[in-house]
Design a protein around this motif. Sequence first.
Motif, PDB file in Angstrom:
ATOM      1  N   GLY A  15      -2.787  84.372 -59.467  1.00  9.83           N
ATOM      2  CA  GLY A  15      -3.688  83.225 -59.488  1.00  9.83           C
ATOM      3  C   GLY A  15      -5.143  83.663 -59.475  1.00  9.83           C
ATOM      4  O   GLY A  15      -5.972  83.143 -60.223  1.00  9.83           O
ATOM      5  N   LEU A  16      -5.446  84.653 -58.625  1.00 13.02           N
ATOM      6  CA  LEU A  16      -6.825  85.143 -58.556  1.00 13.02           C
ATOM      7  C   LEU A  16      -7.264  85.680 -59.910  1.00 13.02           C
ATOM      8  O   LEU A  16      -8.386  85.440 -60.363  1.00 13.02           O
ATOM      9  CB  LEU A  16      -6.938  86.257 -57.509  1.00 13.02           C
ATOM     10  CG  LEU A  16      -7.029  85.797 -56.056  1.00 13.02           C
ATOM     11  CD1 LEU A  16      -6.987  86.986 -55.109  1.00 13.02           C
ATOM     12  CD2 LEU A  16      -8.311  85.004 -55.838  1.00 13.02           C
ATOM     13  N   MET A  17      -6.350  86.393 -60.572  1.00 12.86           N
ATOM     14  CA  MET A  17      -6.732  87.008 -61.841  1.00 12.86           C
ATOM     15  C   MET A  17      -6.953  85.980 -62.940  1.00 12.86           C
ATOM     16  O   MET A  17      -7.897  86.093 -63.712  1.00 12.86           O
ATOM     17  CB  MET A  17      -5.699  88.053 -62.248  1.00 12.86           C
ATOM     18  CG  MET A  17      -5.770  89.263 -61.308  1.00 12.86           C
ATOM     19  SD  MET A  17      -4.857  90.683 -61.881  1.00 12.86           S
ATOM     20  CE  MET A  17      -3.220  90.062 -61.881  1.00 12.86           C
ATOM     21  N   SER A  18      -6.084  84.946 -62.974  1.00 19.37           N
ATOM     22  CA  SER A  18      -6.371  83.930 -63.998  1.00 19.37           C
ATOM     23  C   SER A  18      -7.587  83.116 -63.589  1.00 19.37           C
ATOM     24  O   SER A  18      -8.350  82.644 -64.434  1.00 19.37           O
ATOM     25  CB  SER A  18      -5.158  83.035 -64.249  1.00 19.37           C
ATOM     26  OG  SER A  18      -4.794  82.370 -63.068  1.00 19.37           O
ATOM     27  N   GLY A  19      -7.816  83.016 -62.273  1.00 20.01           N
ATOM     28  CA  GLY A  19      -8.976  82.281 -61.781  1.00 20.01           C
ATOM     29  C   GLY A  19     -10.285  82.920 -62.183  1.00 20.01           C
ATOM     30  O   GLY A  19     -11.261  82.233 -62.491  1.00 20.01           O
ATOM     31  N   ASP A 180      -4.035  91.555 -67.435  1.00 18.43           N
ATOM     32  CA  ASP A 180      -4.723  90.669 -66.489  1.00 18.43           C
ATOM     33  C   ASP A 180      -5.703  91.452 -65.622  1.00 18.43           C
ATOM     34  O   ASP A 180      -6.795  90.975 -65.308  1.00 18.43           O
ATOM     35  CB  ASP A 180      -3.708  89.966 -65.578  1.00 18.43           C
ATOM     36  CG  ASP A 180      -2.986  88.841 -66.305  1.00 18.43           C
ATOM     37  OD1 ASP A 180      -3.552  88.343 -67.293  1.00 18.43           O
ATOM     38  OD2 ASP A 180      -1.872  88.487 -65.888  1.00 18.43           O
ATOM     39  N   VAL A 181      -5.280  92.653 -65.235  1.00 23.54           N
ATOM     40  CA  VAL A 181      -6.162  93.468 -64.403  1.00 23.54           C
ATOM     41  C   VAL A 181      -7.429  93.815 -65.188  1.00 23.54           C
ATOM     42  O   VAL A 181      -8.542  93.700 -64.679  1.00 23.54           O
ATOM     43  CB  VAL A 181      -5.446  94.758 -63.949  1.00 23.54           C
ATOM     44  CG1 VAL A 181      -6.397  95.628 -63.145  1.00 23.54           C
ATOM     45  CG2 VAL A 181      -4.203  94.412 -63.148  1.00 23.54           C
ATOM     46  N   TRP A 182      -7.231  94.201 -66.436  1.00 22.82           N
ATOM     47  CA  TRP A 182      -8.396  94.505 -67.271  1.00 22.82           C
ATOM     48  C   TRP A 182      -9.296  93.292 -67.435  1.00 22.82           C
ATOM     49  O   TRP A 182     -10.514  93.384 -67.309  1.00 22.82           O
ATOM     50  CB  TRP A 182      -7.935  94.983 -68.655  1.00 22.82           C
ATOM     51  CG  TRP A 182      -7.656  96.448 -68.657  1.00 22.82           C
ATOM     52  CD1 TRP A 182      -6.440  97.048 -68.557  1.00 22.82           C
ATOM     53  CD2 TRP A 182      -8.620  97.493 -68.745  1.00 22.82           C
ATOM     54  NE1 TRP A 182      -6.586  98.414 -68.569  1.00 22.82           N
ATOM     55  CE2 TRP A 182      -7.907  98.708 -68.687  1.00 22.82           C
ATOM     56  CE3 TRP A 182     -10.015  97.518 -68.854  1.00 22.82           C
ATOM     57  CZ2 TRP A 182      -8.550  99.954 -68.746  1.00 22.82           C
ATOM     58  CZ3 TRP A 182     -10.642  98.746 -68.909  1.00 22.82           C
ATOM     59  CH2 TRP A 182      -9.913  99.945 -68.858  1.00 22.82           C
ATOM     60  N   GLY A 282     -13.365  78.565 -59.702  1.00 25.96           N
ATOM     61  CA  GLY A 282     -12.405  79.184 -60.613  1.00 25.96           C
ATOM     62  C   GLY A 282     -11.268  79.846 -59.854  1.00 25.96           C
ATOM     63  O   GLY A 282     -10.091  79.688 -60.203  1.00 25.96           O
ATOM     64  N   LEU A 283     -11.630  80.552 -58.795  1.00 26.81           N
ATOM     65  CA  LEU A 283     -10.601  81.246 -58.019  1.00 26.81           C
ATOM     66  C   LEU A 283      -9.686  80.241 -57.324  1.00 26.81           C
ATOM     67  O   LEU A 283      -8.465  80.417 -57.309  1.00 26.81           O
ATOM     68  CB  LEU A 283     -11.257  82.168 -56.982  1.00 26.81           C
ATOM     69  CG  LEU A 283     -12.080  83.316 -57.583  1.00 26.81           C
ATOM     70  CD1 LEU A 283     -12.699  84.167 -56.493  1.00 26.81           C
ATOM     71  CD2 LEU A 283     -11.224  84.186 -58.507  1.00 26.81           C
ATOM     72  N   ILE A 284     -10.278  79.179 -56.778  1.00 28.63           N
ATOM     73  CA  ILE A 284      -9.451  78.174 -56.092  1.00 28.63           C
ATOM     74  C   ILE A 284      -8.470  77.534 -57.069  1.00 28.63           C
ATOM     75  O   ILE A 284      -7.282  77.392 -56.776  1.00 28.63           O
ATOM     76  CB  ILE A 284     -10.334  77.077 -55.448  1.00 28.63           C
ATOM     77  CG1 ILE A 284     -11.154  77.675 -54.319  1.00 28.63           C
ATOM     78  CG2 ILE A 284      -9.469  75.926 -54.931  1.00 28.63           C
ATOM     79  CD1 ILE A 284     -12.069  76.676 -53.640  1.00 28.63           C
ATOM     80  N   ILE A 285      -8.966  77.169 -58.251  1.00 30.90           N
ATOM     81  CA  ILE A 285      -8.083  76.545 -59.235  1.00 30.90           C
ATOM     82  C   ILE A 285      -7.003  77.537 -59.668  1.00 30.90           C
ATOM     83  O   ILE A 285      -5.819  77.190 -59.760  1.00 30.90           O
ATOM     84  CB  ILE A 285      -8.885  76.082 -60.469  1.00 30.90           C
ATOM     85  CG1 ILE A 285      -9.859  74.974 -60.088  1.00 30.90           C
ATOM     86  CG2 ILE A 285      -7.948  75.643 -61.590  1.00 30.90           C
ATOM     87  CD1 ILE A 285      -9.348  73.585 -60.187  1.00 30.90           C
ATOM     88  N   GLY A 286      -7.416  78.759 -59.937  1.00 31.75           N
ATOM     89  CA  GLY A 286      -6.451  79.769 -60.381  1.00 31.75           C
ATOM     90  C   GLY A 286      -5.334  79.957 -59.366  1.00 31.75           C
ATOM     91  O   GLY A 286      -4.145  79.873 -59.692  1.00 31.75           O
ATOM     92  N   GLU A 289      -3.242  76.490 -58.673  1.00 30.12           N
ATOM     93  CA  GLU A 289      -2.219  76.033 -59.621  1.00 30.12           C
ATOM     94  C   GLU A 289      -0.997  76.951 -59.619  1.00 30.12           C
ATOM     95  O   GLU A 289       0.129  76.497 -59.760  1.00 30.12           O
ATOM     96  CB  GLU A 289      -2.793  75.845 -61.031  1.00 30.12           C
ATOM     97  CG  GLU A 289      -3.262  77.082 -61.721  1.00 30.12           C
ATOM     98  CD  GLU A 289      -3.847  76.783 -63.100  1.00 30.12           C
ATOM     99  OE1 GLU A 289      -4.159  75.620 -63.396  1.00 30.12           O
ATOM    100  OE2 GLU A 289      -3.980  77.741 -63.889  1.00 30.12           O
ATOM    101  N   LYS A 290      -1.222  78.232 -59.401  1.00 28.55           N
ATOM    102  CA  LYS A 290      -0.080  79.147 -59.353  1.00 28.55           C
ATOM    103  C   LYS A 290       0.769  78.915 -58.102  1.00 28.55           C
ATOM    104  O   LYS A 290       1.999  78.879 -58.161  1.00 28.55           O
ATOM    105  CB  LYS A 290      -0.568  80.599 -59.397  1.00 28.55           C
ATOM    106  CG  LYS A 290      -1.107  81.039 -60.760  1.00 28.55           C
ATOM    107  CD  LYS A 290       0.004  81.578 -61.618  1.00 28.55           C
ATOM    108  CE  LYS A 290      -0.369  82.075 -63.002  1.00 28.55           C
ATOM    109  NZ  LYS A 290      -1.524  81.595 -63.687  1.00 28.55           N
TER     110      LYS A 290
END
Lengths: 333, 264
Positions: A15-19, A180-182, A282-286, A289-290
Amino acid sequence: MSPGVLNTIEVVLNGLMSGVLYSLVALGFVLIFKASGIFNYAQGVMALFAALTLVGFQTGQVPFAHLLNAVFGTDYHHWSSGMHHAAAIALTLLVMVGFAFLVEKLVLRHLVNQAPIILFMATIGLAFFMEGVGDLMWGPDLKALDIGLPSGGSLWWEEVTRAWAAPGAEYYGMYIDVLDVWATVIALALVAALTVFSQYTRTGRALRAVADDHQAALSVGISLRAIWVIVWSIAGMVALVAGIMWGAKSGVQFSLSLIALKALPVLILGGFTSIPGAIIGGLIIGVGEKLFEYTVGPMIGGATENWFAYVLALFFLMFRPQGLFGDKIIERV
Amino acid sequence: MNALPDSAAPLLEAKDISLSFGGVSALTGVDCDIREGEIRAIIGPNGAGKSSMLNVINGFYHPQKGEVWFRGEKRGKLKPFQIARQGIARTFQNIALFKGMSTLDNIMTGRITRMRAGLLWQALWHGPALREELEHREAAERIIDFLEIQSIRKTPVGRLPYGLQKRVELGRALAAESKLLLLDEPMAGMNLEEKEDMCRFILDAGAQFGATIALIEHDMGVVMDLADRVMVLDYGRKIADGAPDEIRNDQLVIDAYLGAAVQE
Ligand SMILES: Nc1ncnc2c1ncn2[C@@H]1O[C@H](COP(=O)(O)OP(=O)(O)OP(=O)(O)O)[C@@H](O)[C@H]1O
Ligand SMILES: [Mg+2]
């Protein structure tokens, strides 16, 4: 640790990474909003357009090939077998800067002092226009995007995390996509660079000045038009990075422009005028939602990621309409 | 106060300026000259057109009639930011600071017209951009010392009390080291002590930074102390212009403005 806890950690990490990507796109919105009071609906399509252009350059496509062939009866599709990733990215950046110039010259300059809703409508028009131009230029088909970043699950991380589980537990390690890490690292670097730029350079200060007070900015010699071009260029750059990352994951296609709209709930959470707000939102949403999909999703049939962000934003609107960090809205009577 | 010879070249000359908004005429056929090195005051009752005059000089308003000459050249129709780059800085009647930015950043913004490094160097935070940043930082610190606002250099200006905000705004205008400084009611709403400080800064600014100053002020005591020449506007027309002593004894001015000011 029990597999349950480890699974939750995995969900949060993903979630953090997509956030971070949501944050990045939201940052593009905030920059334009602060500098010109425009909510740029076209931000998502800009990401799509940037990704299309990048793929076009990479594969050596002839822009507007269909149109040209139809008009001149020719049959050109590719002018070369393609170019190196770095060259294609640099060229795409140039295209996005050129786009910023055009937007200023053809749209913004003529709408100075118009009501925000008019400016917003203009960006909706811009979005449809760009979508059409993107199609016409590079063709409507789904394209794969690969700029040579590694992807796939990290075996190393799987190995490491498997050891964290209690001995004997049925746990096979965490799945983290290297891509995702990249994406996260690049997005973080970009956010950090933009922050430093806005704090410690002349142009950065000018950007903040324009965001605060147009009249005062003019009085110290700042050209609003120049700032708009710069802001839209930065938004173009942000769009390109987001386009690359999302495009690399699921191909370059129209839906890409819709993911970018997730920045809207991010902004409602973070506040339209706050850069830290965009990042944290962004981080909260990411993560939100996950986690929601992981915990509640199975009970209600899944696919919650499509709407969770918007519902969360709606909730926020009821209790804190200015967002977490936004300027308090004071209605003067 | 330094008595300037009448022959001192005008740094700026606004000739026969007429400006109206719809049916309201804010200025009617006003001539206004500002001489190199002087402190020029503009006074008059509320709505007389004083701020409008400054707005014409710095390009926020474009008069329907009249010309502006700056440094011996007739000025074309320029944008405010271009005029700022030519060397005209200003403050506003209702403070217009960059509220989210610190005192130091506000003053650094005042130096934007003097900074040159290209965007690429700035993005790389290297070479000319870095050198320039440090150099201008020093200049900003000099202004902070001059205005005695060291203790608030890192404070976001939105949080400062009114009097200090006015001072920071003066600092931002000074930072440009402009030829001409326009101050719209720099002392409005201040207490006596703050006014005295501000007077001192304005006088010293003229001396230290070699600026020519045009200012609007309602406090007649202040105007008489500061100004070399005073011009009086009433209903958009100039009704008097001259040395402070002449103005004080001018019957028209007493009727239109000073009488009322004394009664207040
Ligand atoms: N942007 C504007 N639009 C419409 N009318 C304006 C505008 N600016 C000034 N005016 C009008 O022009 C006239 C002169 O205004 P101005 O602000 O120059 O007066 P002033 O002498 O500075 O007054 P004060 O002492 O109250 O600041 C007023 O009648 C005002 O309403
Ligand atoms: Mg005024």
